[in-house]
Motif scaffolding. Structure first.
Motif, mmCIF file in Angstrom:
data_model
loop_
_atom_site.group_PDB
_atom_site.id
_atom_site.type_symbol
_atom_site.label_atom_id
_atom_site.label_comp_id
_atom_site.label_asym_id
_atom_site.label_seq_id
_atom_site.Cartn_x
_atom_site.Cartn_y
_atom_site.Cartn_z
ATOM 1 N N ASN A 156 4.846 10.423 -22.316
ATOM 2 C CA ASN A 156 5.485 9.307 -23.023
ATOM 3 C C ASN A 156 6.776 8.916 -22.903
ATOM 4 O O ASN A 156 7.388 8.229 -23.517
ATOM 5 N N ASP A 157 7.333 9.526 -21.870
ATOM 6 C CA ASP A 157 8.748 9.034 -21.618
ATOM 7 C C ASP A 157 8.889 7.748 -21.067
ATOM 8 O O ASP A 157 8.021 7.056 -20.410
ATOM 9 N N GLU A 158 9.911 6.871 -21.454
ATOM 10 C CA GLU A 158 10.129 5.586 -21.332
ATOM 11 C C GLU A 158 10.111 5.332 -19.702
ATOM 12 O O GLU A 158 9.615 4.477 -19.348
ATOM 13 N N SER A 159 10.653 6.353 -18.934
ATOM 14 C CA SER A 159 10.701 5.985 -17.393
ATOM 15 C C SER A 159 9.288 5.996 -17.096
ATOM 16 O O SER A 159 8.790 5.340 -16.038
ATOM 17 N N SER A 160 8.217 6.865 -17.426
ATOM 18 C CA SER A 160 6.928 6.733 -17.230
ATOM 19 C C SER A 160 6.131 5.701 -17.318
ATOM 20 O O SER A 160 5.407 4.968 -16.737
ATOM 21 N N THR A 161 6.557 4.873 -18.419
ATOM 22 C CA THR A 161 6.010 3.614 -18.839
ATOM 23 C C THR A 161 6.511 2.573 -17.844
ATOM 24 O O THR A 161 5.767 1.814 -17.515
ATOM 25 N N LYS A 162 7.609 2.457 -17.486
ATOM 26 C CA LYS A 162 8.411 1.531 -16.740
ATOM 27 C C LYS A 162 7.587 1.825 -15.138
ATOM 28 O O LYS A 162 7.225 0.811 -14.533
ATOM 29 N N ILE A 163 7.192 2.827 -14.854
ATOM 30 C CA ILE A 163 6.787 3.434 -13.298
ATOM 31 C C ILE A 163 5.357 2.789 -13.345
ATOM 32 O O ILE A 163 4.945 2.191 -12.782
ATOM 33 N N ARG A 164 4.471 2.919 -14.571
ATOM 34 C CA ARG A 164 3.120 2.373 -14.650
ATOM 35 C C ARG A 164 3.176 0.914 -14.694
ATOM 36 O O ARG A 164 2.541 0.198 -14.074
ATOM 37 N N MET A 165 4.187 0.305 -15.301
ATOM 38 C CA MET A 165 4.401 -1.259 -15.147
ATOM 39 C C MET A 165 4.465 -1.522 -13.944
ATOM 40 O O MET A 165 3.759 -2.671 -13.369
ATOM 41 N N ALA A 224 0.901 -1.255 0.050
ATOM 42 C CA ALA A 224 0.129 -0.133 0.125
ATOM 43 C C ALA A 224 0.861 1.189 -0.002
ATOM 44 O O ALA A 224 0.551 2.312 -0.767
ATOM 45 N N GLU A 225 1.907 1.167 0.630
ATOM 46 C CA GLU A 225 2.661 2.418 0.817
ATOM 47 C C GLU A 225 3.654 2.336 -0.461
ATOM 48 O O GLU A 225 3.767 3.570 -0.971
ATOM 49 N N GLN A 226 3.827 1.093 -0.939
ATOM 50 C CA GLN A 226 4.680 1.222 -2.375
ATOM 51 C C GLN A 226 3.690 1.792 -3.476
ATOM 52 O O GLN A 226 4.179 2.766 -4.269
ATOM 53 N N GLU A 227 2.610 1.829 -3.354
ATOM 54 C CA GLU A 227 1.446 2.075 -4.426
ATOM 55 C C GLU A 227 1.525 3.727 -4.317
ATOM 56 O O GLU A 227 1.468 4.256 -5.223
ATOM 57 N N ASN A 228 1.337 4.277 -3.007
ATOM 58 C CA ASN A 228 1.188 5.866 -2.749
ATOM 59 C C ASN A 228 2.666 6.287 -3.474
ATOM 60 O O ASN A 228 2.722 7.335 -3.923
ATOM 61 N N ALA A 229 3.813 5.901 -3.097
ATOM 62 C CA ALA A 229 5.077 6.075 -3.495
ATOM 63 C C ALA A 229 5.094 6.234 -5.101
ATOM 64 O O ALA A 229 5.711 7.150 -5.699
ATOM 65 N N LEU A 230 4.781 5.003 -5.521
ATOM 66 C CA LEU A 230 4.570 5.107 -6.933
ATOM 67 C C LEU A 230 3.643 6.122 -7.875
ATOM 68 O O LEU A 230 4.229 6.668 -8.817
ATOM 69 N N LEU A 231 2.581 6.382 -7.366
ATOM 70 C CA LEU A 231 1.716 7.368 -7.659
ATOM 71 C C LEU A 231 2.198 8.522 -7.633
ATOM 72 O O LEU A 231 2.365 9.524 -8.668
ATOM 73 N N GLU A 232 2.934 9.053 -6.521
ATOM 74 C CA GLU A 232 3.668 10.289 -6.333
ATOM 75 C C GLU A 232 4.772 10.496 -7.337
ATOM 76 O O GLU A 232 4.855 11.457 -8.169
ATOM 77 N N LEU A 233 5.661 9.384 -7.680
ATOM 78 C CA LEU A 233 6.746 9.474 -8.525
ATOM 79 C C LEU A 233 6.241 9.636 -9.930
ATOM 80 O O LEU A 233 6.706 10.117 -10.906
ATOM 81 N N LEU A 234 5.023 8.970 -10.319
ATOM 82 C CA LEU A 234 4.760 8.947 -11.772
ATOM 83 C C LEU A 234 4.305 10.233 -11.771
ATOM 84 O O LEU A 234 4.608 10.723 -13.214
ATOM 85 N N GLU A 235 3.750 10.881 -11.166
ATOM 86 C CA GLU A 235 2.959 12.272 -11.242
ATOM 87 C C GLU A 235 4.262 13.244 -11.582
ATOM 88 O O GLU A 235 4.267 14.058 -12.552
ATOM 89 N N LEU A 236 5.175 13.134 -10.583
ATOM 90 C CA LEU A 236 6.603 13.788 -10.858
ATOM 91 C C LEU A 236 7.023 13.615 -12.071
ATOM 92 O O LEU A 236 7.626 14.474 -12.730
ATOM 93 N N ASN A 237 7.122 12.511 -12.429
ATOM 94 C CA ASN A 237 8.067 11.910 -13.666
ATOM 95 C C ASN A 237 7.339 12.572 -14.970
ATOM 96 O O ASN A 237 8.153 12.884 -15.853
ATOM 97 N N GLU A 238 6.243 12.455 -14.721
ATOM 98 C CA GLU A 238 5.370 13.056 -16.146
ATOM 99 C C GLU A 238 5.768 14.558 -16.250
ATOM 100 O O GLU A 238 5.835 15.022 -17.169
ATOM 101 N N LYS A 239 5.597 15.235 -15.097
ATOM 102 C CA LYS A 239 5.975 16.778 -15.174
ATOM 103 C C LYS A 239 7.297 17.093 -15.789
ATOM 104 O O LYS A 239 7.410 17.868 -16.434
#
Length: 236
Positions: free
Chosen positions: A194-203, A174-189
């Protein structure tokens, strides 16, 4: 002449009874200053063994002249620990690294530069020891500090990546999910949707949903981004 010989014999007797007494140095500010200069010069030349020798001398001097709660002692301890790290010998001083971190955190403050370095060294110790649970609070401290400055988004990105990895290693999904969501939002900004790292985080996030058996969330992200990942749920 007889008295001089008697005095020498007396000193030799003290040495053999207590060899440690021969190593006792009457430290002064001048001698401490020289040790610091020699350590700094050796470090500047990346001569880490020599830097360690003089760093040890400087720390011994400071332990006599200062309190362990003094900024000078804490900074000299930090410097010496860094020399060991550069020499690939950090594990040899693991206890001192821990001490340096907690001393600087309490007496210099969480966001002090010395504390930041000590926290990094302590983090390295914990990761090497696979003490992942103990490493999490250190990363959370770093995140809290960098979030206060909008110019430190790339550092925040780095710490969030550390955090989700640690949560994964400690099975805190559950904590990992929250960290991933925050990281994904920041990574997209920072890098775009469409960045490759955003795709990896979504996976990784999709895998997290699967492991948590959050089927609707998994299906949504899998379909929206065409991840083509199959979730297999093991029933126990």
């Amino acid at each position: 002449m007889g008295r001089s010989l008697h005095h020498i014999l007396f000193l030799l007797l003290i040495f053999f009874i207590n060899p440690a007494a021969a190593d006792e140095t009457p430290w002064s500010e001048k001698k401490l200053g020289k040790a610091i200069i020699h350590a700094d010069k050796a470090a500047g030349r990346k001569n880490w063994p020599r830097a360690i020798i003089y760093g040890e001398q400087a720390l011994r001097a400071s332990s006599v002249l200062d309190q362990q709660t003094d900024a000078r002692y804490i900074n000299l301890l930090k410097n010496l620990n860094r020399y060991y790290d550069k020499a690939g010998r950090l594990q040899e001083v693991a206890a001192r690294v821990r001490t340096a971190y907690f001393l600087s955190r309490e007496y210099l403050g969480q966001s002090h530069e010395t504390t930041m370095i000590n926290r990094m060294l302590y983090y390295k110790i914990l990761i090497a020891q696979k003490a992942y649970e103990k490493a999490i609070p250190l990363v959370l401290e770093n995140i809290a500090i960098v979030k206060k400055d909008d110019e430190l988004k790339y550092k925040l990105h780095h710490y969030l990546a550390q955090l989700f990895s640690l949560y994964g290693l400690t099975e805190q999904l559950a904590e990992q999910e929250n960290a991933l969501l925050e990281l994904l939002e920041l990574n997209e900004k920072l890098f775009g949707r469409n960045d490759e790292s955003s795709t990896k985080i979504r996976m990784i996030l999709a895998k997290n949903y699967c492991r948590q058996k959050k089927i609707s969330e998994f299906a949504k992200i899998n379909k929206e981004y065409n991840l083509q990942y199959t979730c297999v749920i093991n029933e126990r």
